[in-house]
Motif scaffolding. Structure first.
Motif, PDB file in Angstrom:
ATOM      1  N   GLU A   8       0.866  -1.183   0.000  1.00 24.75           N
ATOM      2  CA  GLU A   8       0.000   0.000   0.000  1.00 24.75           C
ATOM      3  C   GLU A   8       0.898   1.226   0.000  1.00 24.75           C
ATOM      4  O   GLU A   8       1.788   1.344   0.851  1.00 24.75           O
ATOM      5  N   ASP A   9       0.674   2.151  -0.948  1.00 27.06           N
ATOM      6  CA  ASP A   9       1.565   3.304  -1.060  1.00 27.06           C
ATOM      7  C   ASP A   9       1.197   4.446  -0.124  1.00 27.06           C
ATOM      8  O   ASP A   9       1.971   5.382   0.042  1.00 27.06           O
ATOM      9  N   GLU A  10       0.042   4.396   0.508  1.00 29.12           N
ATOM     10  CA  GLU A  10      -0.355   5.441   1.461  1.00 29.12           C
ATOM     11  C   GLU A  10      -0.081   4.939   2.878  1.00 29.12           C
ATOM     12  O   GLU A  10      -0.700   3.973   3.339  1.00 29.12           O
ATOM     13  N   ASP A  11       0.827   5.600   3.579  1.00 29.60           N
ATOM     14  CA  ASP A  11       1.297   5.127   4.880  1.00 29.60           C
ATOM     15  C   ASP A  11       0.164   4.957   5.891  1.00 29.60           C
ATOM     16  O   ASP A  11       0.126   3.969   6.629  1.00 29.60           O
ATOM     17  N   LEU A  12      -0.740   5.923   5.936  1.00 31.70           N
ATOM     18  CA  LEU A  12      -1.822   5.854   6.928  1.00 31.70           C
ATOM     19  C   LEU A  12      -2.736   4.672   6.672  1.00 31.70           C
ATOM     20  O   LEU A  12      -3.152   3.972   7.606  1.00 31.70           O
ATOM     21  N   LEU A  13      -3.043   4.425   5.403  1.00 32.75           N
ATOM     22  CA  LEU A  13      -3.907   3.297   5.072  1.00 32.75           C
ATOM     23  C   LEU A  13      -3.207   1.972   5.350  1.00 32.75           C
ATOM     24  O   LEU A  13      -3.832   1.015   5.812  1.00 32.75           O
ATOM     25  N   ALA A  14      -1.910   1.918   5.076  1.00 29.97           N
ATOM     26  CA  ALA A  14      -1.154   0.696   5.355  1.00 29.97           C
ATOM     27  C   ALA A  14      -1.124   0.410   6.855  1.00 29.97           C
ATOM     28  O   ALA A  14      -1.326  -0.731   7.293  1.00 29.97           O
ATOM     29  N   ALA A  15      -0.882   1.464   7.642  1.00 30.32           N
ATOM     30  CA  ALA A  15      -0.836   1.296   9.099  1.00 30.32           C
ATOM     31  C   ALA A  15      -2.203   0.890   9.646  1.00 30.32           C
ATOM     32  O   ALA A  15      -2.304   0.058  10.558  1.00 30.32           O
ATOM     33  N   HIS A  16      -3.263   1.475   9.073  1.00 31.98           N
ATOM     34  CA  HIS A  16      -4.625   1.133   9.520  1.00 31.98           C
ATOM     35  C   HIS A  16      -4.945  -0.330   9.225  1.00 31.98           C
ATOM     36  O   HIS A  16      -5.483  -1.045  10.084  1.00 31.98           O
ATOM     37  N   LEU A  17      -4.605  -0.794   8.026  1.00 26.46           N
ATOM     38  CA  LEU A  17      -4.860  -2.189   7.677  1.00 26.46           C
ATOM     39  C   LEU A  17      -4.077  -3.121   8.587  1.00 26.46           C
ATOM     40  O   LEU A  17      -4.614  -4.134   9.072  1.00 26.46           O
ATOM     41  N   ARG A  18      -2.833  -2.782   8.857  1.00 30.68           N
ATOM     42  CA  ARG A  18      -2.016  -3.620   9.737  1.00 30.68           C
ATOM     43  C   ARG A  18      -2.614  -3.678  11.140  1.00 30.68           C
ATOM     44  O   ARG A  18      -2.679  -4.754  11.754  1.00 30.68           O
ATOM     45  N   GLN A  19      -3.077  -2.546  11.623  1.00 32.16           N
ATOM     46  CA  GLN A  19      -3.668  -2.490  12.962  1.00 32.16           C
ATOM     47  C   GLN A  19      -4.951  -3.322  13.039  1.00 32.16           C
ATOM     48  O   GLN A  19      -5.180  -4.057  14.006  1.00 32.16           O
ATOM     49  N   GLU A  20      -5.787  -3.202  12.018  1.00 30.13           N
ATOM     50  CA  GLU A  20      -7.046  -3.960  12.009  1.00 30.13           C
ATOM     51  C   GLU A  20      -6.785  -5.462  11.916  1.00 30.13           C
ATOM     52  O   GLU A  20      -7.471  -6.267  12.562  1.00 30.13           O
ATOM     53  N   LEU A  21      -5.808  -5.848  11.119  1.00 31.59           N
ATOM     54  CA  LEU A  21      -5.467  -7.266  11.023  1.00 31.59           C
ATOM     55  C   LEU A  21      -4.942  -7.801  12.356  1.00 31.59           C
ATOM     56  O   LEU A  21      -5.256  -8.933  12.750  1.00 31.59           O
ATOM     57  N   VAL A 107     -11.168  -6.049  -0.390  1.00 30.59           N
ATOM     58  CA  VAL A 107     -11.770  -5.172   0.610  1.00 30.59           C
ATOM     59  C   VAL A 107     -11.747  -3.755   0.058  1.00 30.59           C
ATOM     60  O   VAL A 107     -10.824  -3.366  -0.666  1.00 30.59           O
ATOM     61  N   LEU A 108     -12.752  -3.002   0.393  1.00 34.52           N
ATOM     62  CA  LEU A 108     -12.869  -1.632  -0.093  1.00 34.52           C
ATOM     63  C   LEU A 108     -12.177  -0.652   0.843  1.00 34.52           C
ATOM     64  O   LEU A 108     -12.127  -0.851   2.057  1.00 34.52           O
ATOM     65  N   LYS A 109     -11.648   0.411   0.253  1.00 37.19           N
ATOM     66  CA  LYS A 109     -11.121   1.528   1.035  1.00 37.19           C
ATOM     67  C   LYS A 109     -12.256   2.502   1.356  1.00 37.19           C
ATOM     68  O   LYS A 109     -13.098   2.750   0.491  1.00 37.19           O
ATOM     69  N   PRO A 110     -12.227   3.104   2.546  1.00 31.93           N
ATOM     70  CA  PRO A 110     -11.386   2.748   3.696  1.00 31.93           C
ATOM     71  C   PRO A 110     -11.809   1.405   4.275  1.00 31.93           C
ATOM     72  O   PRO A 110     -12.999   1.073   4.292  1.00 31.93           O
ATOM     73  N   VAL A 111     -10.841   0.641   4.739  1.00 29.80           N
ATOM     74  CA  VAL A 111     -11.107  -0.718   5.213  1.00 29.80           C
ATOM     75  C   VAL A 111     -11.984  -0.680   6.455  1.00 29.80           C
ATOM     76  O   VAL A 111     -11.689   0.028   7.424  1.00 29.80           O
ATOM     77  N   GLN A 112     -13.085  -1.417   6.409  1.00 27.96           N
ATOM     78  CA  GLN A 112     -14.011  -1.521   7.528  1.00 27.96           C
ATOM     79  C   GLN A 112     -13.778  -2.835   8.259  1.00 27.96           C
ATOM     80  O   GLN A 112     -13.628  -3.886   7.632  1.00 27.96           O
ATOM     81  N   ARG A 113     -13.783  -2.801   9.599  1.00 25.62           N
ATOM     82  CA  ARG A 113     -13.453  -3.991  10.377  1.00 25.62           C
ATOM     83  C   ARG A 113     -14.426  -5.136  10.108  1.00 25.62           C
ATOM     84  O   ARG A 113     -14.013  -6.295  10.004  1.00 25.62           O
ATOM     85  N   GLU A 114     -15.706  -4.828   9.960  1.00 27.15           N
ATOM     86  CA  GLU A 114     -16.685  -5.890   9.747  1.00 27.15           C
ATOM     87  C   GLU A 114     -16.407  -6.641   8.443  1.00 27.15           C
ATOM     88  O   GLU A 114     -16.440  -7.873   8.397  1.00 27.15           O
ATOM     89  N   ARG A 115     -16.115  -5.902   7.363  1.00 26.63           N
ATOM     90  CA  ARG A 115     -15.827  -6.545   6.076  1.00 26.63           C
ATOM     91  C   ARG A 115     -14.490  -7.278   6.117  1.00 26.63           C
ATOM     92  O   ARG A 115     -14.354  -8.383   5.570  1.00 26.63           O
ATOM     93  N   LEU A 116     -13.487  -6.679   6.780  1.00 22.40           N
ATOM     94  CA  LEU A 116     -12.183  -7.327   6.889  1.00 22.40           C
ATOM     95  C   LEU A 116     -12.284  -8.618   7.701  1.00 22.40           C
ATOM     96  O   LEU A 116     -11.578  -9.586   7.421  1.00 22.40           O
TER      97      LEU A 116
END
Length: 277
Positions: A8-21, A107-116
């Motif tokens: 993921e080239d956007e740092d915030l989105l990458a960090a968010h996905l990692r946190q949710e996982l 999964v769609l951006k922004p990543v939602q916990r329920e869908r993930l």
């Protein structure tokens, strides 16, 4: 312990996905974080994760192109299955139909916990039922072929895509090539193969070479698919110009051409085009 790569080239989105996982799947180990497609391929080959989360819109290669390149470079001789793929996308519903038809999770951006959470459950189930390496890779290649054929990629010509989908636009018979202060009309019948060159395409005939200001991706829908086959991410070849196909000990294919000395590699993605009758 299951392993994963995030591209993921956007740092915030990458960090968010990692946190949710981490919250949904604590056992999952993130072994690599990539910021563009080429880096994703290199890191996946190095770390061999069991799951890859690939952003569709990345600099350079798209997520789909990175997956195709990874499949081409993946060495399955040691029996290690190809990674499970999850695409992270902001595509609209029309484009998402391609993902649904081809059974690759997204999964769609922004990543939602329920869908993930649904994706995590699917991945756990899939990991528990992994196919042997060759079968897993071939299944992934089939999925990617469907996606690359069904989903318009970022940067593609919307006009060409729409025209090709409806069949309304006539196919090209010539390429108009600027040479100095003139325009040369190059008949497609004389073209041996076409090669991607950044935002240009090299047009190679038996004895000439031209450069046209268009991407290979934009040009492909305007060509007759029965006569011009894409055999690699960077090459489209005129079928009549193929002399023979060689297969080496590892199963990789190489084309020998009529009227040109070059040998063209065939990627795994397009190997299904060449089968003896």
């Amino acid at each position: 312990m299951p392993t994963a790569l995030i591209a993921e080239d956007e740092d915030l989105l990458a960090a968010h996905l990692r946190q949710e996982l981490k919250a949904l799947w604590p056992e999952l180990q993130i072994v690599a974080m990539a910021t563009h497609g080429e880096e994703a391929v290199a890191m996946a080959l190095e770390h061999q994760p069991e799951v890859c989360f690939l952003d569709i819109r990345m600099p350079g290669m798209t997520g789909l192109e990175a997956a195709a390149q990874l499949a081409d470079d993946w060495d399955d001789r040691d029996g290690r299955p190809f990674p499970l793929l999850v695409f992270v996308t902001a595509y609209d519903q029309f484009a998402l139909q391609a993902f649904e038809r081809n059974a690759v999770d997204y999964v769609l951006k922004p990543v939602q916990r329920e869908r993930l959470s649904q994706t995590v459950d699917r991945l756990k189930a899939a990991l528990a039922q992994r196919q042997p390496a060759p079968a897993a890779l071939e299944a992934t290649l089939a999925q990617l072929r469907g996606l690359l054929g069904g989903a318009p990629l970022p940067g593609a010509s919307s006009t060409a895509s729409a025209s090709n989908a409806t069949g309304a636009a006539p196919l090209l018979r010539h390429l108009q090539v600027g040479v100095g202060d003139a325009i040369v009309m190059v008949p497609l019948d004389e073209v041996v193969y076409l090669e991607a060159a950044d935002k240009y395409v090299r047009v190679l005939t038996a004895d000439q070479e031209y450069l046209v200001r268009i991407s290979l991706r934009e040009l492909l829908p305007q060509l007759d698919a029965q006569r011009f086959w894409q055999v690699h991410r960077g090459h489209i070849v005129h079928v009549d110009a193929i002399d023979r196909v060689h297969r080496d000990d590892t199963g990789k294919l190489t084309l020998r051409l009529r009227h040109r000395p070059e040998r063209l590699a065939v990627s795994r993605m397009y190997g299904h085009l060449f089968k003896a009758m």
